[in-house]
Design an enzyme around this catalytic site. Structure first.
Site, PDB file in Angstrom:
ATOM      1  N   THR A 184      36.056  29.610  26.756  1.00 34.13           N
ATOM      2  CA  THR A 184      35.183  30.400  25.878  1.00 34.13           C
ATOM      3  C   THR A 184      34.143  31.145  26.706  1.00 34.13           C
ATOM      4  O   THR A 184      33.923  32.352  26.512  1.00 34.13           O
ATOM      5  CB  THR A 184      34.501  29.485  24.836  1.00 34.13           C
ATOM      6  OG1 THR A 184      35.515  28.717  24.194  1.00 34.13           O
ATOM      7  CG2 THR A 184      33.760  30.286  23.796  1.00 34.13           C
ATOM      8  N   LYS A 237      38.811  24.966  10.000  1.00 33.13           N
ATOM      9  CA  LYS A 237      37.658  24.350  10.673  1.00 33.13           C
ATOM     10  C   LYS A 237      37.397  23.011  10.004  1.00 33.13           C
ATOM     11  O   LYS A 237      37.722  22.822   8.830  1.00 33.13           O
ATOM     12  CB  LYS A 237      36.422  25.240  10.521  1.00 33.13           C
ATOM     13  CG  LYS A 237      35.321  24.944  11.506  1.00 33.13           C
ATOM     14  CD  LYS A 237      35.555  25.586  12.863  1.00 33.13           C
ATOM     15  CE  LYS A 237      34.546  25.156  13.895  1.00 33.13           C
ATOM     16  NZ  LYS A 237      34.661  25.892  15.155  1.00 33.13           N
ATOM     17  N   SER A 259      43.434  27.580  23.671  1.00 32.02           N
ATOM     18  CA  SER A 259      43.992  26.524  22.813  1.00 32.02           C
ATOM     19  C   SER A 259      45.397  26.920  22.365  1.00 32.02           C
ATOM     20  O   SER A 259      46.310  26.089  22.332  1.00 32.02           O
ATOM     21  CB  SER A 259      43.114  26.312  21.579  1.00 32.02           C
ATOM     22  OG  SER A 259      42.054  25.443  21.875  1.00 32.02           O
ATOM     23  N   ASP A 306      34.431  21.347  19.165  1.00 38.60           N
ATOM     24  CA  ASP A 306      33.360  22.287  18.799  1.00 38.60           C
ATOM     25  C   ASP A 306      32.060  21.560  19.132  1.00 38.60           C
ATOM     26  O   ASP A 306      32.083  20.554  19.873  1.00 38.60           O
ATOM     27  CB  ASP A 306      33.430  22.681  17.312  1.00 38.60           C
ATOM     28  CG  ASP A 306      32.491  23.839  16.969  1.00 38.60           C
ATOM     29  OD1 ASP A 306      32.699  24.948  17.479  1.00 38.60           O
ATOM     30  OD2 ASP A 306      31.525  23.635  16.203  1.00 38.60           O
ATOM     31  N   ASN A 353      28.888  23.568  26.560  1.00 37.23           N
ATOM     32  CA  ASN A 353      30.132  24.030  27.163  1.00 37.23           C
ATOM     33  C   ASN A 353      30.154  25.548  27.363  1.00 37.23           C
ATOM     34  O   ASN A 353      30.414  26.046  28.464  1.00 37.23           O
ATOM     35  CB  ASN A 353      31.312  23.581  26.278  1.00 37.23           C
ATOM     36  CG  ASN A 353      32.619  24.222  26.671  1.00 37.23           C
ATOM     37  OD1 ASN A 353      32.943  25.303  26.212  1.00 37.23           O
ATOM     38  ND2 ASN A 353      33.351  23.582  27.556  1.00 37.23           N
ATOM     39  N   LYS A 369      39.143  35.815  13.976  1.00 36.84           N
ATOM     40  CA  LYS A 369      39.080  35.580  15.420  1.00 36.84           C
ATOM     41  C   LYS A 369      40.480  35.278  15.967  1.00 36.84           C
ATOM     42  O   LYS A 369      40.912  35.865  16.950  1.00 36.84           O
ATOM     43  CB  LYS A 369      38.150  34.395  15.699  1.00 36.84           C
ATOM     44  CG  LYS A 369      38.038  34.064  17.178  1.00 36.84           C
ATOM     45  CD  LYS A 369      37.344  32.749  17.421  1.00 36.84           C
ATOM     46  CE  LYS A 369      35.971  32.724  16.791  1.00 36.84           C
ATOM     47  NZ  LYS A 369      35.137  31.630  17.332  1.00 36.84           N
TER      48      LYS A 369
HETATM   49  P1  NDP Z   1      27.969  22.192  22.841  1.00 38.86           P
HETATM   50  O1  NDP Z   1      27.791  21.070  21.887  1.00 38.86           O
HETATM   51  O2  NDP Z   1      28.598  21.936  24.148  1.00 38.86           O
HETATM   52  O3  NDP Z   1      26.543  22.876  23.118  1.00 38.86           O
HETATM   53  C1  NDP Z   1      25.764  23.369  22.080  1.00 38.86           C
HETATM   54  C2  NDP Z   1      24.439  23.843  22.649  1.00 38.86           C
HETATM   55  O4  NDP Z   1      23.703  24.465  21.614  1.00 38.86           O
HETATM   56  C3  NDP Z   1      23.559  22.706  23.162  1.00 38.86           C
HETATM   57  O5  NDP Z   1      22.759  23.203  24.190  1.00 38.86           O
HETATM   58  C4  NDP Z   1      22.709  22.366  21.925  1.00 38.86           C
HETATM   59  O6  NDP Z   1      21.471  21.764  22.219  1.00 38.86           O
HETATM   60  C5  NDP Z   1      22.481  23.756  21.370  1.00 38.86           C
HETATM   61  N1  NDP Z   1      22.237  23.690  19.926  1.00 38.86           N
HETATM   62  C6  NDP Z   1      23.036  23.136  18.970  1.00 38.86           C
HETATM   63  N2  NDP Z   1      22.475  23.257  17.761  1.00 38.86           N
HETATM   64  C7  NDP Z   1      21.287  23.882  17.969  1.00 38.86           C
HETATM   65  C8  NDP Z   1      20.236  24.297  17.116  1.00 38.86           C
HETATM   66  N3  NDP Z   1      20.303  24.106  15.789  1.00 38.86           N
HETATM   67  N4  NDP Z   1      19.179  24.933  17.689  1.00 38.86           N
HETATM   68  C9  NDP Z   1      19.113  25.145  19.022  1.00 38.86           C
HETATM   69  N5  NDP Z   1      20.084  24.767  19.875  1.00 38.86           N
HETATM   70  C10 NDP Z   1      21.143  24.165  19.355  1.00 38.86           C
HETATM   71  O7  NDP Z   1      28.745  23.317  22.013  1.00 38.86           O
HETATM   72  P2  NDP Z   1      29.569  24.552  22.549  1.00 38.86           P
HETATM   73  O8  NDP Z   1      28.958  25.079  23.794  1.00 38.86           O
HETATM   74  O9  NDP Z   1      30.989  24.178  22.541  1.00 38.86           O
HETATM   75  O10 NDP Z   1      29.384  25.592  21.349  1.00 38.86           O
HETATM   76  C11 NDP Z   1      28.283  26.503  21.306  1.00 38.86           C
HETATM   77  C12 NDP Z   1      28.594  27.576  20.269  1.00 38.86           C
HETATM   78  O11 NDP Z   1      29.795  28.253  20.655  1.00 38.86           O
HETATM   79  C13 NDP Z   1      28.842  27.068  18.841  1.00 38.86           C
HETATM   80  O12 NDP Z   1      28.391  28.063  17.932  1.00 38.86           O
HETATM   81  C14 NDP Z   1      30.355  26.970  18.776  1.00 38.86           C
HETATM   82  O13 NDP Z   1      30.836  27.064  17.456  1.00 38.86           O
HETATM   83  C15 NDP Z   1      30.731  28.212  19.585  1.00 38.86           C
HETATM   84  N6  NDP Z   1      32.066  28.209  20.116  1.00 38.86           N
HETATM   85  C16 NDP Z   1      32.501  27.207  20.936  1.00 38.86           C
HETATM   86  C17 NDP Z   1      33.774  27.245  21.435  1.00 38.86           C
HETATM   87  C18 NDP Z   1      34.259  26.236  22.422  1.00 38.86           C
HETATM   88  O14 NDP Z   1      35.370  26.408  22.924  1.00 38.86           O
HETATM   89  N7  NDP Z   1      33.482  25.206  22.755  1.00 38.86           N
HETATM   90  C19 NDP Z   1      34.720  28.287  21.029  1.00 38.86           C
HETATM   91  C20 NDP Z   1      34.129  29.344  20.261  1.00 38.86           C
HETATM   92  C21 NDP Z   1      32.858  29.276  19.800  1.00 38.86           C
HETATM   93  P3  NDP Z   1      21.351  20.150  22.235  1.00 38.86           P
HETATM   94  O15 NDP Z   1      22.041  19.709  23.484  1.00 38.86           O
HETATM   95  O16 NDP Z   1      19.887  19.883  22.224  1.00 38.86           O
HETATM   96  O17 NDP Z   1      22.034  19.652  20.993  1.00 38.86           O
END
Ligand code: NDP
Length: 459
Positions: free
Chosen positions: A202, A119, A387, A159, A234, A107
């Site tokens: 993102t 990571k 970043s 993350d 996010n 990536k």
């Molecule tokens: P957040 O913690 O802000 O949000 C995660 C979301 O996913 C929440 O709605 C959470 O629900 C839900 N979630 C987490 N685990 C599960 C699960 N096992 N089953 C169902 N829902 C789940 O994280 P981000 O938005 O930052 O990240 C989301 C994805 O994007 C991840 O895979 C992360 O690695 C990826 N990502 C993020 C980046 C970033 O800049 N933030 C960059 C690149 C990739 P709940 O609130 O109930 O926990």
């Protein structure tokens, strides 16, 4: 003829990592057939340069002692210092972090910036913890991590579970332990070294990437598109806001407890998304969002099969959140684009379903039935890209205007898309529509492996 690369992983104990390695190994085969000398690099790149594991002991509000596992996987530094987020979630283990770190290498290569892959994180669960407990955990976590990171060595970021608050505490801890105000984390606060557009990057970047797909495949844009989004954190929030800005309609959000959908197709408004962001900031379930009966709640369900028709699907929650059956459901609903905001959002079986719709297309003028898939390592690279831009601003001790950062982000996403498309076209001639997953994997791998060779990692 070079020997085929062995796979020195153990699927029994590292299933997520094995899945990520298998995906790369399979999709870069057409490249290896032309460049067999790179097989050795594939074997070498699967082993992290360094894995750090440590104990984190911290104090609960009632004075009792809690203990968690802490990790940092410094996977590959061929293209720059290790770079990748810190995940705080009870599901964190070495397999998950190795998969995320492995994906991060390629990536980061696709951003075109100078960043290696890493990571880290902990099995600490921030949910239900007080602010003071989170602060004490972050300070305890950084006590050990601070020995292994640095502005020119390893620069972690947020993350899942690590947002602005946690980055603030971790940065403050590092500063106290080392008496050093340095760019050792990204996603920092606006007034103390953070970059404009990092929180948005993102989600916005994902939409910029899909914008190119829409234009290339259907000569269209977001106007009137119905978009299924999973997650409500996010990435989901900012992807949704950009979809709205560009004229599309967001018809779902979800979290770990279920999905909220707009059955009448009216979609979520900017105010709804702000209210959801408030709920999530308090780490509450999506059910706490007061939607006054405008949306349907589906307890324990993911959104993919809850619609009869839609145009775009964006997994933005977590890994393996789209199964084979759900992928088939998306195809049946006429979804033409799937792009991952989450890392490894789709299972391998789901990717196979999407790729099978692509390989059926042999005439670019008739793409009926396609569900074109873009992998997270390309489509969500906007976060780490900004970043990288934050690191650049920290080195210069300057801060660029939001418009400047956004324009650079857009350029990076367009270049990333073009690189995936052209590399896919060059090496995989199985359809009139290029494989973005093969293109992303080959382009990221080739760049990394070439640098490793030039630095004497293989010969
Ligand atoms: P957040 O913690 O802000 O949000 C995660 C979301 O996913 C929440 O709605 C959470 O629900 C839900 N979630 C987490 N685990 C599960 C699960 N096992 N089953 C169902 N829902 C789940 O994280 P981000 O938005 O930052 O990240 C989301 C994805 O994007 C991840 O895979 C992360 O690695 C990826 N990502 C993020 C980046 C970033 O800049 N933030 C960059 C690149 C990739 P709940 O609130 O109930 O926990």
């Amino acid at each position: 003829m070079a020997a085929p690369a062995t796979v020195p992983t153990n699927p029994a104990i590292e299933p997520e990592f094995e899945q990520a390695v298998q995906e790369i190994t399979t999709t870069i085969e057409p490249f290896l057939a032309v460049h067999p000398e790179y097989r050795k690099a594939l074997e070498i790149v699967q082993i992290p340069e360094r894995v750090i594991q440590f104990r984190v002991t911290w104090e609960r509000d009632d004075g009792s002692v809690a203990v968690n596992r802490g990790y940092r996987v410094q996977f590959n530094s061929a293209l720059g210092p290790y770079k990748g987020g810190l995940r705080l979630h009870p599901t964190v283990n070495l397999s998950v972090l190795k998969f995320l770190g492995f994906e991060q290498i390629f990536k980061n290569a696709l951003t075109g910036l100078s960043m290696g892959g890493g990571k880290g994180g902990s099995d600490f669960n921030p949910k239900g913890k007080s602010d003071a407990e989170i602060r004490r955990f972050c300070y305890a976590f950084m006590l050990e991590l601070s020995r292994h990171i640095g502005a020119d060595t390893d620069i972690p970021a947020g993350d899942i579970g690590t947002g602005a608050r946690e980055i603030g505490y971790m940065f403050g801890a590092y500063k106290r332990y080392r008496n050093e105000f340095a760019g050792i984390l990204t996603g920092k606060g606006d007034d103390w070294g953070g970059s404009h557009i990092r929180p948005e990057a993102t989600g916005y970047g994902l939409i910029y990437y899909v914008t190119e797909m829409l234009r290339d495949l259907d000569n269209t844009d977001w106007n009137g598109k119905r978009v299924i989004i999973s997650g409500s954190g996010n990435v989901a929030q900012f992807a949704a806001l950009k979809v709205l800005e560009l004229g599309g309609t967001v018809i779902s959000f979800s979290d770990s407890t279920g999905s909220l959908i707009s059955a009448d197709g009216q979609g979520f408004t900017v105010d709804d998304i702000a209210a959801i962001a408030d709920v999530k900031l308090k780490r509450q379930a999506l059910t706490e969002f007061d939607h006054s009966g405008r949306f349907e709640w589906h307890e324990g369900k993911r959104p993919w099969t809850l619609f009869e028709s839609a145009d775009v699907a964006l997994p933005c929650a977590t890994q393996n959140e789209v199964s084979e059956e759900e992928a088939e459901g998306l195809v049946k609903a006429g979804v033409r684009y799937v792009a991952e905001g989450s890392n490894m959002g789709c299972t391998q079986e789901a990717i196979d379903v999407f790729e099978a719709t692509r390989t059926k297309i042999q005439d670019a003028a008739n793409t009926e039935g396609i569900c074109w898939y873009a992998p997270g390592k390309a489509a969500n690279c906007g976060g780490v890209a900004v970043s990288g831009l934050e690191m650049g601003q920290n080195s210069q001790r300057l801060k660029w205007a939001a418009e400047e950062v956004d324009a650079k982000l857009k350029d990076i996403m367009v270049n990333c898309y073009t690189n995936c498309r052209e590399t896919g076209k060059t090496y995989v001639k199985d359809s009139a529509v290029p494989s973005l997953v093969a293109g992303a994997n080959i382009a990221g791998f080739e760049k990394t492996a070439r640098a490793m060779k030039q630095q004497g990692d293989w010969w």
